[in-house]
Design an enzyme around this catalytic site. Structure first.
Site, PDB file in Angstrom:
ATOM      1  N   GLU A   1      31.571  37.510  46.879  1.00  0.00           N
ATOM      2  CA  GLU A   1      31.268  37.742  45.592  1.00  0.00           C
ATOM      3  C   GLU A   1      30.044  37.396  45.001  1.00  0.00           C
ATOM      4  O   GLU A   1      29.362  37.871  44.202  1.00  0.00           O
ATOM      5  CB  GLU A   1      32.384  37.517  44.705  1.00  0.00           C
ATOM      6  CG  GLU A   1      33.701  38.402  44.758  1.00  0.00           C
ATOM      7  CD  GLU A   1      34.337  38.176  46.429  1.00  0.00           C
ATOM      8  OE1 GLU A   1      35.272  38.933  46.582  1.00  0.00           O
ATOM      9  OE2 GLU A   1      34.113  36.931  46.961  1.00  0.00           O
TER      10      GLU A   1
ATOM     11  N   HIS B   1      46.306  37.623  42.746  1.00  0.00           N
ATOM     12  CA  HIS B   1      45.874  38.883  42.547  1.00  0.00           C
ATOM     13  C   HIS B   1      46.401  39.474  40.991  1.00  0.00           C
ATOM     14  O   HIS B   1      46.520  40.589  40.830  1.00  0.00           O
ATOM     15  CB  HIS B   1      46.453  39.949  43.330  1.00  0.00           C
ATOM     16  CG  HIS B   1      45.927  39.812  44.908  1.00  0.00           C
ATOM     17  ND1 HIS B   1      46.057  38.566  45.631  1.00  0.00           N
ATOM     18  CD2 HIS B   1      44.953  40.291  45.687  1.00  0.00           C
ATOM     19  CE1 HIS B   1      45.665  38.468  46.700  1.00  0.00           C
ATOM     20  NE2 HIS B   1      44.694  39.509  46.807  1.00  0.00           N
TER      21      HIS B   1
END
Length: 416
Positions: free
Chosen positions: A156, A223
């Site tokens: 990321e 998540h």
């Protein structure tokens, strides 16, 4: 490898000599210089002249800096410099509408943005041929080409850094965090680089970061987070969080139009469970403007994202007449609509899915207490999720989420 001290005063005596010598041989600049000389592209005379030229430029600019007068502070200028100017041109929605799920509206908004801004690059994990883990970019490679829809490694920080670089080359960039939770790996890029580049250099970071987020789907603690509060605290970022398909498309388009870095939160549980009539074609919605979802007179519920649906359901269930305010944007906040609804109903609930402590509700509560205290007929109530990680098991997740406590909060405040 750092060949000089962290800052000039520390030196490098503490580093073993053999280590310095080994890494000196790997110096990419020196190796490239030697390569160019060996290939006959440059010679020693060129190198000497270039170094003199660079030293002259540095000395010239250093002299300019040293001759500057004392810095004078101006709060208005400093505040203005945080964000690049955004010249708003509001394009009204078409009267022709198409039934779209939340996920379809996001996909359609991305297509509209790509067509309007051909110098745009989309980046993310598996977003190309696979179409993304949620299939939002399915078919985009065929429509826009593999040069613009780019798969990336699982890194990321690198993706966001490249997005910044792309924007500095005159492109617009979109980076998808496959799940908002994963943004932690790129946190420094966002809060220290993207957010501050315009204030430091006067160059905007023209980047949209899509943040699939939210609990209620049994995905557990890694998540499911709604971590918007991490970023609302950082000057230079803009944060949007739509609650319905119409806003999802319009706010996404506005995020691309805005030259500043925008974090766009999209709730996963709404993807395929929410459908609405969405205007066809290109339209935008102002960032920083809240709306009334419903209007009433018993109390105000100020919320956003999934909270809008929780508030609507609770008021219908309890038969309560309430102002339900959808903020839509968390940075900047629409203080006008907050003031308007508090002055009207005199009782307020601040509802968000994020955990209670340090959530955006605390900031709004402080604002109301400071500026609107005399209009309150009861305590400001915050309703949020528990200050725990998000559990996997459905029974545990149900009690974790804010809406589990919403009915009681509404009832208590009305009776106050």
């Amino acid at each position: 490898f750092r060949m000089r001290g962290h800052e000039e005063a520390s030196g490098t005596k503490y580093v073993p000599k053999k280590l310095m010598e080994a890494w000196a041989k790997k110096d990419p600049l020196e190796n490239f210089e030697n390569y160019l000389v060996s290939e006959g592209h440059i010679d020693e005379s060129y190198i000497t002249d270039l170094r003199k030229q660079i030293k002259s430029e540095i000395n010239h600019d250093l002299k300019l800096a040293q001759n500057e007068g004392p810095v004078e502070s101006d709060v208005t200028t400093e505040t203005r410099d945080v964000y690049a100017p955004c010249y708003d041109e509001w394009i009204h929605p078409s009267e022709t509408k198409v039934s779209m799920r939340f996920i379809d509206a996001i996909s359609d908004g991305l297509k509209c943005a790509m067509e309007k801004y051909p110098k745009t690059v989309f980046m993310g994990q598996d977003i190309a041929d696979y179409g993304g883990v949620f299939k939002i970019t399915e078919g985009f490679v065929e429509q826009f080409g593999s040069e613009k829809i780019r798969n990336t490694p699982l890194c990321e920080s690198a993706i966001l850094g490249i997005g910044l670089g792309v924007s500095m080359m005159g492109y617009k960039a979109m980076v998808e965090m496959q799940f908002a939770d994963f943004v932690t790996c790129g946190f420094n890029q966002i809060v220290n680089n993207l957010a501050k580049i315009h204030y430091r250099w006067g160059h905007a970071a023209d980047l949209v970061i899509r943040m699939p987020c939210g609990a209620g789907v049994g995905a557990g603690p890694f998540h499911s987070q709604t971590n918007e509060a991490w970023f609302t605290h950082t000057p230079g970022l803009k944060i949007v969080y739509p609650s319905n398909p119409v806003d999802a498309k319009g706010l996404l388009i506005s995020s691309f139009e805005d030259p500043n870095p925008v974090l766009y939160f999209e709730h996963k549980a709404l993807y395929r469970n929410l459908t609405d009539e969405v205007p066809e074609g290109y339209y935008n919605i102002p960032i920083g403007k809240g709306v009334y979802v419903k209007q009433g007179d018993q109390l105000s519920i100020i919320t956003y994202g999934m909270g809008v649906h929780w508030a609507t359901a609770a008021c219908e269930k309890l038969g309560v007449s309430a102002d339900i305010v959808d903020l839509r944007s968390l940075q900047p906040l629409d203080y006008n609509i907050i003031e308007e609804t508090v002055k009207k109903t005199n009782k307020v609930i601040l509802l968000h899915e994020d955990s209670m402590f340090g959530g955006i509700g605390g900031e709004i509560s402080a604002y109301i207490s400071e500026h609107l205290f005399e209009h309150l007929d009861g305590p400001i109530k915050r309703v949020a999720s528990l200050d725990t990680p998000i559990p996997f098991a459905n029974a545990l997740e149900e009690k974790y989420l804010a809406n589990y406590r919403l009915d009681d909060a509404i009832t208590e405040l009305i009776k106050y």
